[in-house]
Design an enzyme around this catalytic site. Structure first.
Site, mmCIF file in Angstrom:
data_model
loop_
_atom_site.group_PDB
_atom_site.id
_atom_site.type_symbol
_atom_site.label_atom_id
_atom_site.label_comp_id
_atom_site.label_asym_id
_atom_site.label_seq_id
_atom_site.Cartn_x
_atom_site.Cartn_y
_atom_site.Cartn_z
ATOM 1 N N ASN C 12 11.765 75.053 -42.316
ATOM 2 C CA ASN C 12 10.719 74.277 -42.866
ATOM 3 C C ASN C 12 9.426 75.251 -43.146
ATOM 4 O OD1 ASN C 12 12.297 71.794 -43.897
ATOM 5 N ND2 ASN C 12 12.118 71.459 -41.444
ATOM 6 N N ALA C 78 11.572 73.307 -35.891
ATOM 7 C CA ALA C 78 12.272 72.206 -35.060
ATOM 8 C C ALA C 78 13.317 72.641 -34.053
ATOM 9 C CB ALA C 78 12.490 71.354 -35.992
ATOM 10 N N GLU C 99 6.516 82.935 -28.690
ATOM 11 C CA GLU C 99 6.742 81.708 -29.252
ATOM 12 C C GLU C 99 5.432 81.260 -29.862
ATOM 13 O OE1 GLU C 99 8.233 78.959 -26.532
ATOM 14 O OE2 GLU C 99 8.145 77.365 -28.040
ATOM 15 N N HIS C 101 3.432 78.461 -32.350
ATOM 16 C CA HIS C 101 3.516 77.048 -33.166
ATOM 17 C C HIS C 101 2.070 76.875 -33.768
ATOM 18 C CE1 HIS C 101 7.237 75.994 -31.548
ATOM 19 N NE2 HIS C 101 6.685 76.496 -30.092
#
Lengths: 151, 151, 151, 151, 151, 151, 151, 151, 151, 151, 151, 151
Positions: C12, C78, C99, C101
């Site tokens: 996404n 997700a 990581e 986000h």
């Protein structure tokens, strides 16, 4: 050489002897410290006692102890169950720490069964009232080799 | 106009460099503060560093910061996982706060995975050792528009 | 020697800039990649960007990366919360992975708080919008020694 | 103006009619699509059917749908219970999506009771076998105002 | 009549021999397939090996297998713990499936103890390294009556 | 004889009136204390107010109160949900304590629903803004027999 | 032969149209019943509507229905989440029952996600406002063979 | 203008004064209502008391109250912990409701700590015996502006 | 040199062949032991079988085995799920132990999914009926190098 | 009068000194018993040692002890975490029992943190290796008044 | 003197004999009451039977029973698992109450294992079909001393 | 024909009459067995009583009982809550077994509420002291048709 021990007590233990005697007995914190002092006088042991109701102050005291003490006898009171900061302090100072509880915490409310500091302590003694401190001193002296199993 | 930042460190971080170097590295807290000061000297940024092992004192410092600071870089140490009071203090002061952790808290014990303050912070940076503070300062300066993406 | 980085985006994220701007901002994925390319042009860094909505394809890309890349900046979208297969891929390739986000995952729904890949990453950066990628590149370059703390 | 609907089916639904008929009935996926096509032929409705066993492909199809469809009838099969990525895709495309299940998922194993996508769908229809698709089309047409309550 | 077996491997198993040898050993996937081919050459057994990192592709392969195979030896890798879609595929194809794991999954992280597909498999073999595949082939041949207990 | 009450406030309550007025209203802590003083002036009641952001200090204040106060009106702020040490302090001093909360804690985040001190308090009043203190004083005076139900 | 249906509504649904219109819409229960009556007038269907705020009365009505009705359309309101007694009543009467919810219960508070009666119902329809009742009637008529898929 | 209040009591409260006096005291429900009537007679307040052991009847009474009352003082007894239907009724009627409990529910069995209606009430008062009703009336009158803080 | 194996069976396995044949088959424990003896007669393997319904006796047998056996094939029956004492015995004796289950424990009641001894065993084989013992012997002989992959 | 103590050891403790010395040390059970006998020889104390791997036998031994012993020092090994039957035996015999653990059970696997017998013991001593038995004897003698705090 | 017993049945028990006979048998409630009447006719026992599907009515009946009955035989049906209000009613009336269940509730769905009223009942009898009522009457008569163990 | 019953008692029940009389009463196990023998002497019933504190012995006794007994009255003591092995033994022998408890286990500590054997027993009787055995014998005789409802 003299062995130096810190006897550290956490929140509400200053009220010992007056606070809920059914659970905690009628001996005061001063009585306990005196008994401990007396107990160690046959050894080359110096025992310094400290108390605070403040989590941060207990951390400060532990930090200082790493510069002078050989071991710590610690009753963290209610912080036993909640203070990861104290757990980290114990890990950080690198001294052997013995956790003591007057009452048998495993026989009380569910939330008192879990000690968040136990995993970084040498061991735990609980349920023997004020005599638990004497036992903890013996355990520490044995751990440090001051008291041999031939006593 | 000068941008003013608070660099706030919580319990046991004063022992950095000596405490469990395998996890936290050998850089001291003073080393980190100096590196941060050096890092911001090219910008019109004033950086004030503070430390306390006391939860209440950290709250007090945050309360005062709302009267002078534009943003806070905060490593709450073990209070990360337990202190709703610090969470409320962050909400209350209305300043952007960035949460920094030296170690990757998500790769350690289960109880270190959860931050009770993260939900009221701008963001979280964890796992980059002392350099995480530099990254957090950059993140804050970008957030405040001091450092544009054209640097 | 040129440092080679993979900038990998998961499900996404191709819709960025159009998808729920209140949460994810109005910058598109191409904008971000361009900003990152621009950011690294002062260093001897080659940055290759990749995207897939397919968990298996992301694994394939990571597997290939171990033959050419020095580090990975990864926003698993997700899959962060569910993909043990991606976790295993990261362990398997042996590269440092950061990581990233866009949103502060710790401030959103409960099920977004837990990252199943965090434990095998170098560190985690969350909550700084697209600038988090820039911070992650800096973190990686610092980790690889390309960017020293004297920059 | 023609209303355009996507009829999307997830993993293992291609085996319908042969797979565990006691739970899923003996109607094939083609039978269902034909019945749906027949059902909409009295309305100005164009219905396009798609199927994939791949989570990533389902995401891709949903992404494309946002450029042509007015609504989605979606049976995500087992991804219902695990795919936050599909949940995010549904949020991202901004179309009304109706979740359909052949069996009554609330009457089966515990792990099938929870739908991680339900919270971002218009509604859920489960337990009516293949006729659930017809009901879902009606529900969508009513939602879109194509079918009024005076039909 | 020839017995036909599918040897199916899931995500990251293509890296076997290079990936974390302490856990998974130094034998490659090709080595294992060769050993298995050699093991079955005394029987009228045809063994076809397949691998994919894609959950959807694994489902597709299982769907095809129901048209030619008599049994499946399946190491689903990390999908073991998360893929209800693979569980449904196994139920749907109606073939006997044996679940194999190289490492003893019950001795690793808590999240690896639970297999969501075990309940629809014939049995589970875990902890014997690559030899587990040989054991699984024997188990399948015994189940199919090709190998009697009089061997 | 004069009845003596301690009005004790915990962390962040010093910011009342400025902190998140949507939740906590615009009345300051001083306003509240003044209203309380005014409320009790018709009775032979002496009201002393205290505040601290420090858990340890709140414990110290409670310990002192057992030597002069007849009852305590206590808003422990965020310590409500975490401080077993305060719970023990309340048990230890043996005074009636009434827990007050400005907001309805049962209508907020899940973690605010649980009070670890409630079980050792006389009762709890929550959700009535600053007027909750007035109600708590009335409740205490009724409990102590100063205010009879014939008022 | 006439098909007889019970349209049963549980607690607080009598307030529909006035109660929290943002969640439940502005249509009254009478409006809905009228629309349902109109909807079935082309079929040989007799529809009787009933409502009660009393769990016990709803049980009584279901018990009576087994003597005259062919199926039940049931919106149990909040009893959905708590009433095992209603669940047992549905099992006991042996009629097909369809559970309807105006709002999408799976998109609301956690405690509304679980239906304790769903496991003994034919199916569940939720999230389509008052039109859900029309869909449920269609579903029931299809189930009873009154409405064929050739309509 | 007269302020109209409903004083509503739930299951088993009709036995007050006879039922378990150690927990609930020896005052009867009539005594309480009389004391409340007496308490409000100095204000332009009309107080109507109602009681039922039936969950459905309590809902009916609340529904009627929205046509005449300005506020509700409600002791839901054991329904406090189980009745989502009552919670919905309170939300539906749009009146301010104050939850009262005679005993300190937070100090009793674990299952009494949770109130499922608290989140939709104005506030909660628990632990003050029958005087809690008086406090609740005062709280309601203050909320409605009948009783100002200058009383 | 002869390889010596202990084949140990726990509670209720003495009833095999008569007990619930739908789950456990109709082969008796003696049949199984005979088949195992026959299976090993081509190797220099001595197999001794033992059975007890007593947890303590199973521990005693394991303790003795460390003085003579090279490996243990162990079906602990229901003690699988509860006996930490057996787990400790397995750790203590330092022999390779393979856990065998006749039925697929992962496909039965939830409480049978968890083996408390698995973490200290070499591996686990479950679901292949009595033939699982043959597979376990092969696995052990392969582990001990008696049976090479060239068999 | 002679004080009589039972020193009771549970499963696997007979292997002490050989079993996992990293956790349990290299002292054998006989060494410990000898050290204990030596420790008590200055007091009028008779110490009888017993060991069993059988839960039932441990219960039998405790039952007999109530007819001759004044106190019990008990290391229940792994039964600590599972045996409610031993807990009941301790309650039933009415003697003071002290729970001893060689290792610090609170620092090991989660399942070893919980003692199901602790709640009915006088106290718990864990983490001091074999010297914990000496400490437990001292604790018991102090509890029984044999050893006064003036020793 | 005549002993007076209330035989009280809760929701759906009026359908006994017709409802799910596989679980509940084919005896009707009237049959059971007749058998109970016949059973008590040899004693000076008056038995009055009552039934309601309404939780509130069952509470009312229990309240009345405290004025005439000596004991209650109660099958609360599904309210067993949810009704704290019935639990409170049983506590409140102070009569001995025996809980009876036709089926063995501990062998059915998980949610039927827990009785919220059991803790305030004299005892529980479950799994003996309608004969459980006879056993419960005997148990009550024995408890009340009407039936001695010499019968 | 004579009906043969086994009356089996588990751990600590041999201490009945002396052990915690407040919970278990003052009747000894011999008294109970005598009362049971007397109770059955009017029927052609042979009753054999057995007791063991050993889980394994109880299993052995049950195994033997399947060769001579028609039914078992079983009080498993604390093994009720932990012994899956006993559960399996009961399933394995295929005899009707009735579970009896002297105290009401549902009214004691949480861990005593759950019986792991209940699901494979005919029924459960708890809370009636030693008379529960008489009731259980009656229940068994009724189940076996020895005692008809016309007694």
């Amino acid at each position: 050489m003299t062995t130096k021990l810190l006897l550290l007590n956490g929140p509400n233990l200053n009220l010992l002897g007056t606070r809920e005697p059914a659970i905690y007995g009628s001996t005061t914190l001063d009585d306990i410290i005196n008994a401990c002092q007396k107990h160690v006088q046959n050894y080359k042991v110096e025992l310094r006692a400290s108390h605070s109701n403040h989590e941060g102050e207990l951390i400060d005291i532990l930090h200082v102890a790493r510069r002078w003490a050989d071991g710590v006898i610690f009753n963290p009171g209610a912080y036993t169950h909640t203070s990861i900061a104290l757990r980290d302090a114990i890990s950080a100072i690198g001294l052997p720490v013995i956790e003591v509880h007057l009452s048998n915490i495993h026989a009380r409310e569910e939330f008192r069964h879990k000690s968040v500091i136990a995993a970084v302590c040498l061991g735990q003694i609980s349920g023997f009232g004020w005599q638990g401190y004497i036992l903890a001193i013996d355990a520490m002296l044995r751990h440090l080799g001051v008291l041999s199993d031939l006593d």
